[in-house]
Design a protein around this motif. Sequence first.
Motif, PDB file in Angstrom:
ATOM      1  N   ASN A  76       0.805  -1.304   0.124  1.00 15.32           N
ATOM      2  CA  ASN A  76      -0.181   0.028  -0.065  1.00 15.32           C
ATOM      3  C   ASN A  76       0.961   1.332  -0.079  1.00 15.32           C
ATOM      4  O   ASN A  76       0.599   2.275   0.729  1.00 15.32           O
ATOM      5  N   THR A  77       2.011   1.378  -0.916  1.00 12.89           N
ATOM      6  CA  THR A  77       2.826   2.156  -0.891  1.00 12.89           C
ATOM      7  C   THR A  77       3.136   2.839  -2.402  1.00 12.89           C
ATOM      8  O   THR A  77       3.266   2.134  -3.349  1.00 12.89           O
ATOM      9  N   VAL A  78       3.217   4.084  -2.295  1.00 14.06           N
ATOM     10  CA  VAL A  78       3.517   4.682  -3.610  1.00 14.06           C
ATOM     11  C   VAL A  78       4.946   5.674  -3.457  1.00 14.06           C
ATOM     12  O   VAL A  78       5.032   6.127  -2.335  1.00 14.06           O
ATOM     13  N   TRP A  79       5.710   5.667  -4.376  1.00 16.39           N
ATOM     14  CA  TRP A  79       7.001   6.244  -4.417  1.00 16.39           C
ATOM     15  C   TRP A  79       6.939   7.357  -5.510  1.00 16.39           C
ATOM     16  O   TRP A  79       6.390   7.302  -6.542  1.00 16.39           O
ATOM     17  N   LEU A  80       8.011   8.416  -5.165  1.00 17.17           N
ATOM     18  CA  LEU A  80       8.202   9.278  -6.162  1.00 17.17           C
ATOM     19  C   LEU A  80       9.668   9.595  -6.396  1.00 17.17           C
ATOM     20  O   LEU A  80      10.156  10.046  -5.240  1.00 17.17           O
ATOM     21  N   GLN A  81      10.323   9.175  -7.069  1.00 13.39           N
ATOM     22  CA  GLN A  81      11.746   9.207  -7.422  1.00 13.39           C
ATOM     23  C   GLN A  81      12.221  10.412  -8.469  1.00 13.39           C
ATOM     24  O   GLN A  81      11.535  10.656  -9.378  1.00 13.39           O
ATOM     25  N   MET A  82      12.757  11.318  -7.539  1.00 14.18           N
ATOM     26  CA  MET A  82      12.940  12.565  -8.241  1.00 14.18           C
ATOM     27  C   MET A  82      14.434  12.654  -8.375  1.00 14.18           C
ATOM     28  O   MET A  82      15.400  12.434  -7.584  1.00 14.18           O
ATOM     29  N   SER A  83      14.813  13.064  -9.787  1.00 15.96           N
ATOM     30  CA  SER A  83      16.247  13.237 -10.184  1.00 15.96           C
ATOM     31  C   SER A  83      16.654  14.628 -10.868  1.00 15.96           C
ATOM     32  O   SER A  83      15.388  15.073 -11.082  1.00 15.96           O
ATOM     33  N   SER A  84      17.592  14.874 -11.148  1.00 16.22           N
ATOM     34  CA  SER A  84      17.846  16.344 -11.741  1.00 16.22           C
ATOM     35  C   SER A  84      17.046  17.459 -11.103  1.00 16.22           C
ATOM     36  O   SER A  84      16.399  18.115 -11.768  1.00 16.22           O
ATOM     37  N   LEU A  85      17.154  17.307  -9.765  1.00 14.04           N
ATOM     38  CA  LEU A  85      16.128  18.281  -9.242  1.00 14.04           C
ATOM     39  C   LEU A  85      16.463  19.789  -9.312  1.00 14.04           C
ATOM     40  O   LEU A  85      18.038  20.243  -9.268  1.00 14.04           O
ATOM     41  N   LYS A  86      15.486  20.646  -9.439  1.00 13.22           N
ATOM     42  CA  LYS A  86      15.779  22.320  -9.764  1.00 13.22           C
ATOM     43  C   LYS A  86      15.430  22.922  -8.478  1.00 13.22           C
ATOM     44  O   LYS A  86      14.221  22.535  -7.768  1.00 13.22           O
ATOM     45  N   PRO A  87      15.756  24.156  -8.193  1.00 10.44           N
ATOM     46  CA  PRO A  87      15.215  24.930  -7.153  1.00 10.44           C
ATOM     47  C   PRO A  87      13.908  25.089  -7.202  1.00 10.44           C
ATOM     48  O   PRO A  87      13.025  25.366  -6.323  1.00 10.44           O
ATOM     49  N   GLU A  88      13.156  25.174  -8.764  1.00  8.79           N
ATOM     50  CA  GLU A  88      11.626  25.378  -8.768  1.00  8.79           C
ATOM     51  C   GLU A  88      10.909  24.100  -8.481  1.00  8.79           C
ATOM     52  O   GLU A  88       9.647  24.079  -8.381  1.00  8.79           O
ATOM     53  N   ASP A  89      11.581  22.935  -7.971  1.00 12.52           N
ATOM     54  CA  ASP A  89      10.902  21.869  -7.231  1.00 12.52           C
ATOM     55  C   ASP A  89      10.633  21.961  -5.906  1.00 12.52           C
ATOM     56  O   ASP A  89       9.997  21.199  -5.594  1.00 12.52           O
ATOM     57  N   THR A  90      11.280  23.225  -5.371  1.00  6.81           N
ATOM     58  CA  THR A  90      11.074  23.225  -4.095  1.00  6.81           C
ATOM     59  C   THR A  90       9.647  23.381  -3.710  1.00  6.81           C
ATOM     60  O   THR A  90       8.933  24.358  -4.191  1.00  6.81           O
ATOM     61  N   ALA A  91       8.961  22.512  -2.824  1.00  7.51           N
ATOM     62  CA  ALA A  91       7.503  22.679  -2.401  1.00  7.51           C
ATOM     63  C   ALA A  91       7.279  21.694  -1.355  1.00  7.51           C
ATOM     64  O   ALA A  91       8.217  20.594  -1.074  1.00  7.51           O
TER      65      ALA A  91
END
Length: 116
Positions: A76-91
């Motif tokens: 019952n789990t969902v993941w979000l793998q985030m790569s090449s992060l940018k400042p505008e991804d801040t949230a």
Amino acid sequence: QVQLAESGGGLVQPGGSLKLSCAASGSGFTIYAMAWYRQAPGKQREFVASITGGGNTNYALNVKGRFTISRDNAKNTVWLQMSSLKPEDTALYLCWVDLAPQGGNWGRGTQVTVSS
């Protein structure tokens, strides 16, 4: 009763990676679609990515190719793998799940800050 627990947020430098998780705990529910949204200060909440019970995915244009959503129905789990992060991804990143019989539920969110 169902509780959503998000984790994995933190401070990362531009170009870095983070993996967020959202786990549903409790009993008496079935999860259909799952999704991630995000909300930055002074901005509206926006869609990031979603995944259906059958594994079909959808991404916002500004994260496609950098983020990957996945799920484990047994956990019952969902993941979000985030790569090449940018400042505008801040949230604040919020998990959303479509539950039966309850309907759509929101998590409280996990903070992602991308800064040098």
